[in-house]
Design a protein around this motif. Structure first.
Motif, PDB file in Angstrom:
ATOM      1  N   ALA A 162     -31.843 118.927  77.013  1.00 20.62           N
ATOM      2  CA  ALA A 162     -32.408 119.897  75.669  1.00 20.62           C
ATOM      3  C   ALA A 162     -32.323 121.378  76.382  1.00 20.62           C
ATOM      4  CB  ALA A 162     -34.095 119.543  75.631  1.00 20.62           C
ATOM      5  N   THR A 163     -32.557 121.702  77.680  1.00 14.33           N
ATOM      6  CA  THR A 163     -32.209 122.970  78.039  1.00 14.33           C
ATOM      7  C   THR A 163     -30.702 123.445  77.705  1.00 14.33           C
ATOM      8  OG1 THR A 163     -34.130 122.987  79.759  1.00 14.33           O
ATOM      9  CG2 THR A 163     -32.277 124.588  80.070  1.00 14.33           C
ATOM     10  N   LEU A 164     -29.772 122.719  78.167  1.00 10.18           N
ATOM     11  CA  LEU A 164     -28.624 122.758  77.953  1.00 10.18           C
ATOM     12  C   LEU A 164     -28.201 122.991  76.520  1.00 10.18           C
ATOM     13  CD1 LEU A 164     -27.071 120.622  80.915  1.00 10.18           C
ATOM     14  CD2 LEU A 164     -27.344 123.047  81.036  1.00 10.18           C
ATOM     15  N   ALA A 165     -28.876 121.995  75.856  1.00  8.30           N
ATOM     16  CA  ALA A 165     -28.243 121.907  74.219  1.00  8.30           C
ATOM     17  C   ALA A 165     -28.642 123.230  73.615  1.00  8.30           C
ATOM     18  CB  ALA A 165     -28.999 120.841  73.669  1.00  8.30           C
ATOM     19  N   THR A 166     -29.849 124.019  74.001  1.00  7.15           N
ATOM     20  CA  THR A 166     -30.247 125.381  73.655  1.00  7.15           C
ATOM     21  C   THR A 166     -28.980 126.330  73.229  1.00  7.15           C
ATOM     22  OG1 THR A 166     -30.835 126.271  75.727  1.00  7.15           O
ATOM     23  CG2 THR A 166     -32.696 125.119  74.287  1.00  7.15           C
ATOM     24  N   ASP A 167     -27.895 126.332  74.222  1.00 10.19           N
ATOM     25  CA  ASP A 167     -26.802 127.278  74.001  1.00 10.19           C
ATOM     26  C   ASP A 167     -26.042 126.775  72.927  1.00 10.19           C
ATOM     27  OD1 ASP A 167     -27.227 129.292  75.843  1.00 10.19           O
ATOM     28  OD2 ASP A 167     -26.713 128.168  77.688  1.00 10.19           O
ATOM     29  N   ALA A 168     -25.850 125.701  72.488  1.00  6.71           N
ATOM     30  CA  ALA A 168     -25.180 124.941  71.635  1.00  6.71           C
ATOM     31  C   ALA A 168     -25.625 125.255  70.290  1.00  6.71           C
ATOM     32  CB  ALA A 168     -25.037 123.363  71.852  1.00  6.71           C
ATOM     33  N   VAL A 169     -26.860 125.408  70.009  1.00  4.30           N
ATOM     34  CA  VAL A 169     -27.473 125.487  68.693  1.00  4.30           C
ATOM     35  C   VAL A 169     -27.965 127.083  68.403  1.00  4.30           C
ATOM     36  CG1 VAL A 169     -27.886 123.361  68.571  1.00  4.30           C
ATOM     37  CG2 VAL A 169     -29.762 124.824  69.327  1.00  4.30           C
ATOM     38  N   ILE A 170     -28.300 127.913  69.565  1.00  4.62           N
ATOM     39  CA  ILE A 170     -28.796 129.226  69.402  1.00  4.62           C
ATOM     40  C   ILE A 170     -28.119 130.146  68.082  1.00  4.62           C
ATOM     41  CG2 ILE A 170     -27.632 130.554  71.264  1.00  4.62           C
ATOM     42  CD1 ILE A 170     -30.414 131.430  72.095  1.00  4.62           C
ATOM     43  N   GLY A 171     -28.764 130.629  67.292  1.00  3.24           N
ATOM     44  CA  GLY A 171     -28.149 131.276  66.467  1.00  3.24           C
ATOM     45  C   GLY A 171     -27.460 130.392  65.227  1.00  3.24           C
ATOM     46  N   ALA A 172     -27.176 129.146  65.436  1.00  6.30           N
ATOM     47  CA  ALA A 172     -26.588 128.349  64.434  1.00  6.30           C
ATOM     48  C   ALA A 172     -27.504 127.413  63.692  1.00  6.30           C
ATOM     49  CB  ALA A 172     -25.486 127.373  65.246  1.00  6.30           C
ATOM     50  N   MET A 173     -27.338 127.265  62.355  1.00  6.20           N
ATOM     51  CA  MET A 173     -27.971 126.281  61.655  1.00  6.20           C
ATOM     52  C   MET A 173     -27.489 124.661  61.839  1.00  6.20           C
ATOM     53  SD  MET A 173     -30.722 125.679  59.737  1.00  6.20           S
ATOM     54  CE  MET A 173     -31.335 127.313  58.740  1.00  6.20           C
ATOM     55  N   ALA A 174     -27.761 124.348  62.829  1.00  6.26           N
ATOM     56  CA  ALA A 174     -27.066 122.996  63.779  1.00  6.26           C
ATOM     57  C   ALA A 174     -28.262 122.441  64.584  1.00  6.26           C
ATOM     58  CB  ALA A 174     -25.977 123.583  64.368  1.00  6.26           C
ATOM     59  N   SER A 175     -28.128 121.055  64.696  1.00  8.98           N
ATOM     60  CA  SER A 175     -28.805 120.370  65.441  1.00  8.98           C
ATOM     61  C   SER A 175     -27.998 120.074  66.580  1.00  8.98           C
ATOM     62  CB  SER A 175     -29.201 119.013  64.705  1.00  8.98           C
ATOM     63  OG  SER A 175     -29.360 118.058  65.491  1.00  8.98           O
ATOM     64  N   PRO A 176     -28.343 119.530  67.691  1.00  7.68           N
ATOM     65  CA  PRO A 176     -27.847 119.122  68.829  1.00  7.68           C
ATOM     66  C   PRO A 176     -26.733 117.808  68.313  1.00  7.68           C
ATOM     67  CG  PRO A 176     -29.949 119.429  69.730  1.00  7.68           C
ATOM     68  CD  PRO A 176     -29.948 119.599  67.991  1.00  7.68           C
ATOM     69  N   HIS A 177     -27.111 117.260  67.366  1.00  9.16           N
ATOM     70  CA  HIS A 177     -26.314 116.063  66.775  1.00  9.16           C
ATOM     71  C   HIS A 177     -25.339 116.610  65.973  1.00  9.16           C
ATOM     72  CE1 HIS A 177     -29.232 113.717  68.803  1.00  9.16           C
ATOM     73  NE2 HIS A 177     -30.278 114.083  67.820  1.00  9.16           N
ATOM     74  N   THR A 178     -25.151 117.859  65.577  1.00  2.51           N
ATOM     75  CA  THR A 178     -24.299 118.322  64.701  1.00  2.51           C
ATOM     76  C   THR A 178     -22.571 118.356  65.196  1.00  2.51           C
ATOM     77  OG1 THR A 178     -25.685 119.664  63.399  1.00  2.51           O
ATOM     78  CG2 THR A 178     -23.520 120.200  63.069  1.00  2.51           C
TER      79      THR A 178
ATOM     80  N   ASP B  88     -25.226 113.423  76.945  1.00  3.77           N
ATOM     81  CA  ASP B  88     -25.461 112.067  77.018  1.00  3.77           C
ATOM     82  C   ASP B  88     -24.456 111.276  77.948  1.00  3.77           C
ATOM     83  OD1 ASP B  88     -27.685 112.113  75.515  1.00  3.77           O
ATOM     84  OD2 ASP B  88     -27.028 111.085  73.964  1.00  3.77           O
ATOM     85  N   GLN B  89     -23.089 111.837  77.931  1.00  7.16           N
ATOM     86  CA  GLN B  89     -21.859 111.301  78.667  1.00  7.16           C
ATOM     87  C   GLN B  89     -22.450 111.491  80.392  1.00  7.16           C
ATOM     88  OE1 GLN B  89     -18.444 112.559  77.082  1.00  7.16           O
ATOM     89  NE2 GLN B  89     -18.605 111.037  75.233  1.00  7.16           N
ATOM     90  N   TRP B  90     -23.131 112.991  80.374  1.00 10.86           N
ATOM     91  CA  TRP B  90     -23.232 113.548  81.818  1.00 10.86           C
ATOM     92  C   TRP B  90     -24.497 113.216  82.502  1.00 10.86           C
ATOM     93  CZ3 TRP B  90     -19.481 115.876  84.696  1.00 10.86           C
ATOM     94  CH2 TRP B  90     -18.420 116.086  84.189  1.00 10.86           C
ATOM     95  N   PHE B  91     -25.507 113.180  81.748  1.00 11.22           N
ATOM     96  CA  PHE B  91     -27.047 113.269  82.170  1.00 11.22           C
ATOM     97  C   PHE B  91     -27.967 112.322  81.461  1.00 11.22           C
ATOM     98  CE2 PHE B  91     -25.368 117.649  82.314  1.00 11.22           C
ATOM     99  CZ  PHE B  91     -25.136 117.708  83.617  1.00 11.22           C
ATOM    100  N   GLU B  92     -29.093 111.967  82.020  1.00  8.80           N
ATOM    101  CA  GLU B  92     -30.069 111.034  81.546  1.00  8.80           C
ATOM    102  C   GLU B  92     -31.451 111.793  81.170  1.00  8.80           C
ATOM    103  OE1 GLU B  92     -30.108 108.099  84.356  1.00  8.80           O
ATOM    104  OE2 GLU B  92     -31.179 109.136  85.760  1.00  8.80           O
ATOM    105  N   SER B  93     -31.776 112.742  82.143  1.00 14.95           N
ATOM    106  CA  SER B  93     -33.165 113.545  81.746  1.00 14.95           C
ATOM    107  C   SER B  93     -32.970 114.456  80.594  1.00 14.95           C
ATOM    108  CB  SER B  93     -33.259 114.331  83.270  1.00 14.95           C
ATOM    109  OG  SER B  93     -32.159 115.197  83.585  1.00 14.95           O
ATOM    110  N   GLU B  94     -34.000 114.085  79.992  1.00 14.48           N
ATOM    111  CA  GLU B  94     -34.068 115.004  78.417  1.00 14.48           C
ATOM    112  C   GLU B  94     -34.507 116.422  78.818  1.00 14.48           C
ATOM    113  OE1 GLU B  94     -33.692 114.425  74.999  1.00 14.48           O
ATOM    114  OE2 GLU B  94     -32.735 112.606  75.851  1.00 14.48           O
ATOM    115  N   PRO B  95     -35.435 116.914  79.711  1.00 11.02           N
ATOM    116  CA  PRO B  95     -35.325 118.107  79.691  1.00 11.02           C
ATOM    117  C   PRO B  95     -34.164 119.057  80.165  1.00 11.02           C
ATOM    118  CG  PRO B  95     -37.328 117.143  81.103  1.00 11.02           C
ATOM    119  CD  PRO B  95     -36.050 115.846  80.426  1.00 11.02           C
ATOM    120  N   LEU B  96     -33.326 118.414  81.003  1.00  8.05           N
ATOM    121  CA  LEU B  96     -31.997 119.072  81.347  1.00  8.05           C
ATOM    122  C   LEU B  96     -31.243 119.149  80.237  1.00  8.05           C
ATOM    123  CD1 LEU B  96     -30.177 120.395  83.185  1.00  8.05           C
ATOM    124  CD2 LEU B  96     -29.439 118.164  84.114  1.00  8.05           C
TER     125      LEU B  96
END
Length: 579
Positions: free
Chosen positions: A240-256, A230-238
């Motif tokens: 969400a796409t980048l956030a997948t690498d933060a949660v992949i394989g993890a029982m975690a949300s982008p908000h974790t 949120d500090q870097w970007f405003e567009s949701e598709p971008l």
């Protein structure tokens, strides 16, 4: 051929068609010997790497694998006749460049197929055609893609990439050395204290490299990835796409909190000198394991499949002295390295009375929750996406080689999918990463057909009400996934020839992944570095002298990286020279 297969298989993949491909390993011993210098439990990629380095140093080494194929989760299996799947892990990037070079993996047959572009996010929206986001190594082209959604984001993206690259460069050396032994610093022998002080160097260098940016980078490591994006970007598709690498394989949300580190973990790799690049392995992930096995056997290592270890042998002095196979065969050794998870190594293979109670408790408390269900699919044609329809001749288009992100219109969707799983229910609109490796490696499937890898989440290990993951539950969830894909690519369901559904319990049963966790334990900050797998035991040595942990449950964690195997071998070699 495809029609004939469908007639025999229907829409599922009955167990009678599951056929593992036994990997040849030229140079392996015909007979298991009674004694070696070192025994490695498990032929996952880390175990094979450890064996290669041990044997290279002149330590007579045997690797014992319980399955009929080598590679652990990095395997190629012919699940549907004629279709070769990377059944568990499916992409390569994180493997340490030193391992490529030192083990001469290219000479031993490893061939990597880089992807460019590498990420494709089609959208579901009320416009024709729907928009999509395509990311690649051409920065100008990537910025044009992002500008569809936000010109501001397009301008910020190169700076974001450079910022993250700076953090990766600073942390990178920490992957190739054991963590600092904090216990030895305070109360160890003089030799142990000197070792610990030496191990501090990479940590100090990382801090110096971060410099004035340290507070900003600290936030990346500890904050929810949604806050950082949120500090870097405003567009949701971008985002969400980048956030997948933060949660992949993890029982975690982008908000974790701490999800930022998982993203870093997935962009730390490189492929053929390009930082952060991911690619397919020609022949599937099993070909990587095969190349490492060849490197080990070329030096004289002995590698055996279908040799299940029952327990670790201990001498009267409490040292590990070898292993016992399930058939009762004893194999003596001076060193034992376990590529199995910490849970299997210390709670199943090691006599409990020989371990400190607080250590056993720590291992039991490791968070191994997994959100992952992997589905391998054989199809008779390429998916055609509404946002990027197929060409008339049916040939692959650039986006077909990518990681294709579905249900990623915004981070809210990822959080909702996570929330459902925390309540014991598989996500009704799961996060899906769809890959088609046969686009770059046609030999994986019959002519005109393709293999599709679906890495999906979130699915809880234990369903609400204690319901089992039986055949009905598996197929019900897979049908939800296929319905989602159908919305983006009409005709996908009709193209399916067969499928292989691996829920968290299946991943644990087949591959020994605790709780189905692909990292052998969560990659949260409380389970990394000093604390992986437990405080005071992060340096590959265990409470049992001469027993070492060399798998993903040790530092630096999961992914097809090989660092744990290489680091553990070096620590074991140091001890071996003092024996």
């Amino acid at each position: 051929m495809a029609a004939g297969l469908r007639a025999r298989l229907g829409t599922g993949c009955p167990s009678r068609w599951l056929r593992g491909v036994r990997l040849a390993h030229a140079g392996a011993a015909d007979r298991l010997q009674q004694e070696y210098d070192a025994v490695v439990i498990g032929a996952g990629h880390n175990g094979l790497v450890a064996a290669a380095y041990l044997q290279r140093a002149g330590v007579r080494t045997a690797v014992l694998e319980k399955r009929h194929v080598l590679g652990g989760a990095a395997v190629t299996e012919e699940i549907v006749p004629g279709f070769k799947f990377s059944r568990a892990s499916y992409l390569l990037s994180l493997l340490r460049p030193q391992i490529y070079a030192e083990l001469e993996l290219k000479r031993h047959g490893l061939r990597v197929l880089p992807r460019d572009p590498y990420s494709f996010t089609p959208l579901l929206e009320d416009r024709s055609p729907p928009r999509s986001l395509l990311l690649g190594h051409d920065m100008a082209q990537t910025q044009r893609q992002i500008a569809q959604f936000s010109r501001k984001d397009a301008q910020a993206y190169p700076e974001y990439e450079a910022f993250m690259g700076g953090l990766v460069s600073a942390l990178d050396p920490l992957l190739d050395a054991p963590p600092v032994d904090t216990a030895a610093l305070g109360q160890g022998s003089l030799l142990q204290r000197l070792r610990a002080l030496q191990a501090l160097r990479p940590l100090l260098r990382a801090g110096l490299a971060l410099g004035r940016q340290l507070p900003c980078y600290y936030e990346v490591l500890t904050a929810p990835i949604s806050k950082i994006l949120d500090q870097w970007f405003e567009s949701e598709p971008l985002k969400a796409t980048l956030a997948t690498d933060a949660v992949i394989g993890a029982m975690a949300s982008p908000h974790t909190p701490g999800s930022g580190y998982v993203l870093l973990h997935h962009v730390m790799g490189e492929l053929e000198g390009r930082r952060g690049a991911w690619g397919y392995v020609a022949g599937g992930m099993g070909a990587l394991s095969e190349a490492i096995a060849r490197a080990a056997t070329a030096q004289g290592a002995h590698i055996f499949a279908e040799k299940a270890v029952c327990h670790v042998l201990l001498g009267r002095d409490g040292r590990a002295q070898g292993i016992v196979l399930q058939d009762g065969t004893e194999v003596r050794s001076k060193l034992v390295l376990s590529n199995a998870s910490p849970q299997i190594t210390f709670l199943e293979l090691t006599p409990q009375e020989q371990l400190p109670k607080d250590f056993v408790q720590r291992i039991r408390q490791v968070d191994t929750r997994s959100p992952v269900t992997k589905i391998n699919v054989a199809v008779d044609r390429l998916p055609s996406f509404l946002a990027a329809p197929n060409a008339c001749d049916g040939r692959p288009l650039p986006h077909h080689q990518c990681s294709i992100h579905l249900n990623c219109e915004g981070t809210r969707l990822l959080h909702e999918a996570f929330t459902e799983a925390t309540q014991g229910h598989p996500s009704s609109r799961p996060m899906i990463e769809l890959c088609i490796p046969s686009v770059l490696d046609p030999g994986l499937a019959p002519r005109g057909c393709h293999v599709v890898s679906l890495f999906t989440q979130y699915t809880p290990s234990v369903l609400a009400g204690g319901r089992p993951w039986d055949e009905q539950a598996r197929n019900a969830y897979a049908d939800v996934v296929f319905d989602c894909i159908e919305a983006y690519a009409p005709g996908f369901k009709a193209s399916v020839i067969g499928r292989d559904i691996l829920t968290p319990p299946d991943l644990e049963r087949i591959f020994g992944l605790p709780g189905g966790n692909i990292f052998h334990g969560g990659m949260s900050l409380d389970q990394l570095y000093f604390a992986r797998p437990a405080p005071c035991y992060a340096g590959y040595r265990s409470p049992i002298p001469s027993l070492y942990l060399c798998g993903s449950g040790a530092h630096p964690g999961g992914g097809v990286m090989g660092a744990a195997g290489r680091n553990a071998a070096r620590v074991a070699l140091e001890d071996f020279r003092h024996l």
